[in-house]
Design an enzyme around this catalytic site. Sequence first.
Site, PDB file in Angstrom:
ATOM      1  N   PHE A 122     -14.182  -6.633   6.293  1.00 15.11           N
ATOM      2  CA  PHE A 122     -12.915  -6.987   6.945  1.00 15.11           C
ATOM      3  C   PHE A 122     -12.113  -5.708   7.158  1.00 15.11           C
ATOM      4  O   PHE A 122     -11.881  -4.949   6.207  1.00 15.11           O
ATOM      5  CB  PHE A 122     -12.146  -7.961   6.045  1.00 15.11           C
ATOM      6  N   THR A 125      -6.837  -2.110   7.412  1.00 15.03           N
ATOM      7  CA  THR A 125      -6.103  -0.919   6.968  1.00 15.03           C
ATOM      8  C   THR A 125      -6.395   0.309   7.843  1.00 15.03           C
ATOM      9  O   THR A 125      -7.527   0.510   8.277  1.00 15.03           O
ATOM     10  CB  THR A 125      -6.473  -0.602   5.505  1.00 15.03           C
ATOM     11  N   ALA A 129      -1.182   2.672   8.101  1.00 13.44           N
ATOM     12  CA  ALA A 129      -0.873   1.235   8.012  1.00 13.44           C
ATOM     13  C   ALA A 129      -1.630   0.604   6.846  1.00 13.44           C
ATOM     14  O   ALA A 129      -2.756   0.147   6.989  1.00 13.44           O
ATOM     15  CB  ALA A 129      -1.240   0.533   9.326  1.00 13.44           C
ATOM     16  N   SER A 131       0.230  -1.112   3.320  1.00 19.43           N
ATOM     17  CA  SER A 131       1.079  -2.279   3.052  1.00 19.43           C
ATOM     18  C   SER A 131       1.728  -2.764   4.344  1.00 19.43           C
ATOM     19  O   SER A 131       1.888  -3.958   4.573  1.00 19.43           O
ATOM     20  CB  SER A 131       2.183  -1.926   2.046  1.00 19.43           C
ATOM     21  N   ARG A 267     -18.244  -1.516 -35.819  1.00 18.53           N
ATOM     22  CA  ARG A 267     -17.630  -0.231 -36.178  1.00 18.53           C
ATOM     23  C   ARG A 267     -16.967  -0.332 -37.552  1.00 18.53           C
ATOM     24  O   ARG A 267     -16.128  -1.212 -37.775  1.00 18.53           O
ATOM     25  CB  ARG A 267     -16.591   0.151 -35.120  1.00 18.53           C
ATOM     26  N   GLN A 278      -5.962  -6.652 -39.327  1.00 18.53           N
ATOM     27  CA  GLN A 278      -5.164  -7.627 -38.562  1.00 18.53           C
ATOM     28  C   GLN A 278      -4.645  -7.040 -37.239  1.00 18.53           C
ATOM     29  O   GLN A 278      -4.546  -7.749 -36.232  1.00 18.53           O
ATOM     30  CB  GLN A 278      -4.004  -8.135 -39.410  1.00 18.53           C
ATOM     31  N   GLN A 336      -8.974   1.161 -26.297  1.00 24.69           N
ATOM     32  CA  GLN A 336      -8.287   1.492 -27.551  1.00 24.69           C
ATOM     33  C   GLN A 336      -9.096   1.000 -28.758  1.00 24.69           C
ATOM     34  O   GLN A 336      -9.226   1.700 -29.762  1.00 24.69           O
ATOM     35  CB  GLN A 336      -6.886   0.849 -27.546  1.00 24.69           C
ATOM     36  N   GLY A 340     -12.144   6.789 -29.867  1.00 21.14           N
ATOM     37  CA  GLY A 340     -12.658   7.945 -29.113  1.00 21.14           C
ATOM     38  C   GLY A 340     -13.941   7.615 -28.370  1.00 21.14           C
ATOM     39  O   GLY A 340     -14.188   8.142 -27.275  1.00 21.14           O
ATOM     40  N   GLU A 363      -6.109  -5.549  -1.132  1.00 20.68           N
ATOM     41  CA  GLU A 363      -5.747  -6.869  -0.578  1.00 20.68           C
ATOM     42  C   GLU A 363      -4.265  -7.180  -0.787  1.00 20.68           C
ATOM     43  O   GLU A 363      -3.886  -8.308  -1.100  1.00 20.68           O
ATOM     44  CB  GLU A 363      -6.675  -7.948  -1.139  1.00 20.68           C
TER      45      GLU A 363
HETATM   46  C1  LIG Z   1     -11.292   0.895  -2.790  1.00 22.35           C
HETATM   47  C2  LIG Z   1     -10.515   0.283  -1.688  1.00 22.35           C
HETATM   48  C3  LIG Z   1     -11.087  -0.711  -0.909  1.00 22.35           C
HETATM   49  C4  LIG Z   1     -10.366  -1.273   0.155  1.00 22.35           C
HETATM   50  N1  LIG Z   1     -10.965  -2.207   0.963  1.00 22.35           N
HETATM   51  C5  LIG Z   1     -10.337  -2.598   2.100  1.00 22.35           C
HETATM   52  C6  LIG Z   1     -10.999  -3.428   3.058  1.00 22.35           C
HETATM   53  O1  LIG Z   1     -12.125  -3.874   2.852  1.00 22.35           O
HETATM   54  N2  LIG Z   1     -10.345  -3.740   4.221  1.00 22.35           N
HETATM   55  C7  LIG Z   1      -9.098  -3.289   4.490  1.00 22.35           C
HETATM   56  O2  LIG Z   1      -8.585  -3.574   5.558  1.00 22.35           O
HETATM   57  N3  LIG Z   1      -8.424  -2.511   3.584  1.00 22.35           N
HETATM   58  C8  LIG Z   1      -9.027  -2.151   2.403  1.00 22.35           C
HETATM   59  N4  LIG Z   1      -8.367  -1.349   1.499  1.00 22.35           N
HETATM   60  C9  LIG Z   1      -6.978  -0.971   1.755  1.00 22.35           C
HETATM   61  C10 LIG Z   1      -6.004  -1.626   0.791  1.00 22.35           C
HETATM   62  O3  LIG Z   1      -5.837  -2.988   1.091  1.00 22.35           O
HETATM   63  C11 LIG Z   1      -4.681  -0.816   0.829  1.00 22.35           C
HETATM   64  O4  LIG Z   1      -4.960   0.378   0.113  1.00 22.35           O
HETATM   65  C12 LIG Z   1      -3.508  -1.546   0.227  1.00 22.35           C
HETATM   66  O5  LIG Z   1      -3.114  -2.613   1.033  1.00 22.35           O
HETATM   67  C13 LIG Z   1      -2.296  -0.647  -0.004  1.00 22.35           C
HETATM   68  O6  LIG Z   1      -2.029   0.149   1.107  1.00 22.35           O
HETATM   69  P1  LIG Z   1      -1.847   1.757   0.910  1.00 22.35           P
HETATM   70  O7  LIG Z   1      -3.001   2.209   0.062  1.00 22.35           O
HETATM   71  O8  LIG Z   1      -1.695   2.371   2.231  1.00 22.35           O
HETATM   72  O9  LIG Z   1      -0.553   1.927   0.045  1.00 22.35           O
HETATM   73  P2  LIG Z   1       0.948   2.096   0.609  1.00 22.35           P
HETATM   74  O10 LIG Z   1       1.234   1.000   1.561  1.00 22.35           O
HETATM   75  O11 LIG Z   1       1.137   3.489   1.077  1.00 22.35           O
HETATM   76  O12 LIG Z   1       1.779   1.842  -0.710  1.00 22.35           O
HETATM   77  C14 LIG Z   1       1.963   2.860  -1.704  1.00 22.35           C
HETATM   78  C15 LIG Z   1       2.844   2.248  -2.814  1.00 22.35           C
HETATM   79  O13 LIG Z   1       4.110   1.857  -2.271  1.00 22.35           O
HETATM   80  C16 LIG Z   1       4.336   0.486  -2.543  1.00 22.35           C
HETATM   81  N5  LIG Z   1       5.026  -0.144  -1.400  1.00 22.35           N
HETATM   82  C17 LIG Z   1       4.743  -0.035  -0.085  1.00 22.35           C
HETATM   83  N6  LIG Z   1       5.573  -0.780   0.654  1.00 22.35           N
HETATM   84  C18 LIG Z   1       6.407  -1.411  -0.210  1.00 22.35           C
HETATM   85  C19 LIG Z   1       7.478  -2.343  -0.074  1.00 22.35           C
HETATM   86  N7  LIG Z   1       7.863  -2.819   1.125  1.00 22.35           N
HETATM   87  N8  LIG Z   1       8.102  -2.788  -1.196  1.00 22.35           N
HETATM   88  C20 LIG Z   1       7.702  -2.339  -2.413  1.00 22.35           C
HETATM   89  N9  LIG Z   1       6.692  -1.453  -2.618  1.00 22.35           N
HETATM   90  C21 LIG Z   1       6.050  -1.001  -1.533  1.00 22.35           C
HETATM   91  C22 LIG Z   1       2.948  -0.128  -2.736  1.00 22.35           C
HETATM   92  O14 LIG Z   1       2.990  -1.311  -3.502  1.00 22.35           O
HETATM   93  C23 LIG Z   1       2.209   0.985  -3.437  1.00 22.35           C
HETATM   94  O15 LIG Z   1       2.469   0.955  -4.812  1.00 22.35           O
HETATM   95  C24 LIG Z   1      -9.048  -0.827   0.414  1.00 22.35           C
HETATM   96  C25 LIG Z   1      -8.479   0.155  -0.397  1.00 22.35           C
HETATM   97  C26 LIG Z   1      -9.186   0.718  -1.418  1.00 22.35           C
HETATM   98  C27 LIG Z   1      -8.543   1.799  -2.254  1.00 22.35           C
END
Ligand SMILES: Cc1cc2nc3c(=O)[nH]c(=O)nc-3n(C[C@H](O)[C@H](O)[C@H](O)COP(=O)(O)OP(=O)(O)OC[C@H]3O[C@@H](n4cnc5c(N)ncnc54)[C@H](O)[C@@H]3O)c2cc1C
Length: 385
Positions: A122, A125, A129, A131, A267, A278, A336, A340, A363
């Site tokens: 899918f 991203t 673009a 979030s 361990r 505990q 934890q 080690g 996601e």
């Molecule tokens: C290993 C991996 C696999 C992936 N697989 C797919 C895939 O199959 N298909 C696909 O389309 N995408 C995929 N992605 C993309 C993934 O969905 C995005 O990385 C994710 O949605 C976050 O976007 P970003 O990394 O650009 O972070 P950013 O959007 O840059 O966000 C950075 C930080 O800012 C915070 N932030 C941003 N906007 C806001 C807001 N309005 N309010 C509060 N906090 C905010 C975020 O929560 C985050 O902590 C994958 C990513 C990775 C790392």
Amino acid sequence: MNYFLTEEQLMIKELAKKIADEKIKPVATQYDESEEFAWPIMKTLAESDLFGVYIPQEYEGLGGGTMEMCLVIEELSRACGAIALGYAGTGLGTLPILLYGSPEQKKKYLPDLGKGKKLASFCITEAEAGSDAGAIKTTARKEGDKYILNGTKQWITNAGEAEIYTVIAMTDKSRGSRGASAFMVEKGTKGMDFGKKEKKMGIRASATREVIFTDCEIPAENLISREGMGFIVALKTLDIARAGVGAQAVGIAQGALDLAVEYSKTRKQFGQTISSFQAVQHMLADMAIQVEAARALVYAAARTSDSGAKSVSKDAAMAKVFASDAAMKVTTDAVQIFGGYGYMRDYPIEKYMRDAKITQIYEGANQIQKNIIASHLIKESLKKS
Ligand SMILES: Cc1cc2nc3c(=O)[nH]c(=O)nc-3n(C[C@H](O)[C@H](O)[C@H](O)COP(=O)(O)OP(=O)(O)OC[C@H]3O[C@@H](n4cnc5c(N)ncnc54)[C@H](O)[C@@H]3O)c2cc1C
């Protein structure tokens, strides 16, 4: 805890557990080190019909739904969150067709996807673009009976390995969020390329690559639903798939808890096993509570999704946030308990901590999920007043 699963669901869960224990556990570390995609395991899952658990019977699947998909993801993730992602990523890539595909599209693609003959992916991203998915720049221009795609998708799970790609692209930028559309692109289409395989902190056996479109021509019939429906297709897909991320997190957390319990019994320090202290017992108890609470939320969200409820968005977001935070906490505590040794790559536990982290990010990062939950709360409250 008894989740009152049906006979069929119990059989699916058992089968996935058997494959996880017998085929995945023995090779999980090896795949983590080599960062290779686990094709032999995908073939085993295909031969066991597990790719078909959520595909309707009329398209040659087993006729289950989100719950069945989650049970498989959870059990596979208990052994390896990365290998499980080859399966879960296919579910994510298949959902747009399942939810919005025409009867012809479903007939063409779902049988092979359900039999695991083809994997899916899918693609939404992009570099600018994440979030803010509404900022995607990839375009799809209609010319006669074709669409021409241009742009680069980033960090796409299963990219390069999958045969079927569901892609969100802009068909009319002037319409903003209503100007996006969803398409299917088959691997091998001229103008479609893949970037290098990303090197990651965790889920290293999963394939993550760019998907690059340069004047990539696809038949107009590969449009899913209608022009302008792209973000609706994406949002509904992610709403369902997020229960799957929750299930992945529950599986990772459960796997780490199992290892921590076993280790604590062997361990010895101060002349006794650390399980007799505990402080360690309470950590194990807290971990078990987190895992079970996460599982209950994930199953509830999956069942809501299968009930045909109008919206699963809030439930799925809650399940995803809680389960992924629980996975991060439980896996960190499991390290934890190993002390080690837990920090050493000779032991399997540190991988669980690395694998857990991604569930808080992809996601839809957990902060974005909280925005979704809060907006539902506010809307519900406005309706009441
Ligand atoms: C290993 C991996 C696999 C992936 N697989 C797919 C895939 O199959 N298909 C696909 O389309 N995408 C995929 N992605 C993309 C993934 O969905 C995005 O990385 C994710 O949605 C976050 O976007 P970003 O990394 O650009 O972070 P950013 O959007 O840059 O966000 C950075 C930080 O800012 C915070 N932030 C941003 N906007 C806001 C807001 N309005 N309010 C509060 N906090 C905010 C975020 O929560 C985050 O902590 C994958 C990513 C990775 C790392």
